[in-house]
Write an enzyme that holds these catalytic residues in place. Sequence first.
Site, PDB file in Angstrom:
ATOM      1  N   LYS A  43       7.596  -1.996   3.917  1.00 42.79           N
ATOM      2  CA  LYS A  43       7.945  -0.575   3.883  1.00 42.79           C
ATOM      3  C   LYS A  43       9.112  -0.334   4.831  1.00 42.79           C
ATOM      4  CE  LYS A  43       5.916   4.058   4.331  1.00 42.79           C
ATOM      5  NZ  LYS A  43       4.698   4.844   4.587  1.00 42.79           N
ATOM      6  N   SER A  68       3.439   8.350   1.343  1.00 41.24           N
ATOM      7  CA  SER A  68       4.842   8.012   1.479  1.00 41.24           C
ATOM      8  C   SER A  68       5.151   6.548   1.159  1.00 41.24           C
ATOM      9  CB  SER A  68       5.320   8.310   2.908  1.00 41.24           C
ATOM     10  OG  SER A  68       4.665   7.494   3.854  1.00 41.24           O
ATOM     11  N   SER A 118      -0.787   8.144   3.368  1.00 45.33           N
ATOM     12  CA  SER A 118       0.393   7.503   2.789  1.00 45.33           C
ATOM     13  C   SER A 118       0.200   6.091   2.253  1.00 45.33           C
ATOM     14  CB  SER A 118       1.536   7.499   3.813  1.00 45.33           C
ATOM     15  OG  SER A 118       2.058   8.795   3.963  1.00 45.33           O
TER      16      SER A 118
END
Length: 461
Positions: free
Chosen positions: A80, A155, A179
């Site tokens: 990420k 996210s 997320s």
Amino acid sequence: MTNLYNLTATELSPLIQSKQVSPVELMKSILTRIEEMEPRINAYITLTPELALQQAKNAENLIMKGFNQGPLHGIPIGMKDNLYTKGIRTTGGSATLEKFKPDYNATVVKKLLGAGGVMTGKLNMHEFGGGLTNTNLAFGNTRNPWNENFMPGGSSGGSAAAIKAGLTTLATGSDTFGSIRVPASMCGIYGLKPTYGLVSSYGVAPLAWSLDHVGPMARSVSDLALMLNEMAGYDPKDPGSMKTPNHDYTKTIGKGIKGVKIGVPSFFMKGLEPDVDKLFKAAVLKLEQLGAKMVEIEIPELSMSSYANYVITTGEASSYHYERLQEQSEKFADDVRIFFQTGVITNTPQYVRAQQVRRKLTDAFNKVFEKIDILVGPTIPIVPKPFAENFVEQNLSVTEKCMPFTSPANNTGTPSLSVPIGLASNGLPVGMQLIGAHFSEKLLLQVGARWEKTNPLVEKR
């Protein structure tokens, strides 16, 4: 042989170790898949194909010399884009960090690469983790592999979409108010938010220091366990890191769930969209058929969770981004800028009261876990939605609906695992979350692995 990009790490690892599959062959399969699908999915912000091939060659050379670093040796892993990677662009999904290249690796990155993992690149995300739709004005929206007109959740949307589309084998995520679990639910994969402090957050661009969790995302529960074995552990560089005994999180997988006492809070049964309600009730019945003891329970304190999480997240985020908000506010997407600026007007009494609410909720959870083993509920109360033109209003709406379901595990620091439970009438996945007491990851993975055997999704892309 099945396309290598579709296999799990659990399936690939013995093939690599026995020299039936080479890490280079595997990486080339992933890169070919990326070339084919990435323009449509947009899961990555920065691809690192040359580095990935070099790391794969290094992994292959070690295997040929008889040296094996473990189950993740030669396995592709996407990071990420809020995890620092030395010399490689790390944007946090924001135009404000478009050219930022850290001079060190996040602890999690260091651990996973040290275990033989091969980094495919940096994955797309909602800017600085400030939303659950994964709209991104700076680098483009990530699309849901089940239907490219739909959101993947955020996210960590790039992580979930890349895993589902075969653009990586494993991925990292972070979770402040859902997320990891929201995109895991919307993309039909498995995502674990561990106990707070079990996995180091050093070198991870924060959203809210006291609520941030870093965790694994994968196509199977056993893959999560393999990742957690490497990711977990005390880190003196992280003030929130906990000293805990080392565990092999794969040990309980396969034990079944007979006699496990599972609580179903009435709070998690309210406000569900029809498809979620139907699939979750069917999942509860299935868990009972598998041998679990299902118990309906009341946790009134759950109603306070969103307030606490919202106040703390915005307050801490606005503190971290204070200078950026003053000097580069025009570079933030409107939804994230508004979200963070809300925290600027948060006063100290509100913040302290929100932290007091967290304590009450944690105490309530601790009492519940004296009587039951885990809690279960829908991961989120809604099915994935098509992207709306008004992305600010949509992100606010999705966050408002999902936060009551996902934020309790962040506020209490307890682990939560999202697993798929079926497809909604629009053809997109729905998830269920399992919440345990602090450091009960082995039990959650045990229950999740048994659930996975029920084949909860009918594959169609």
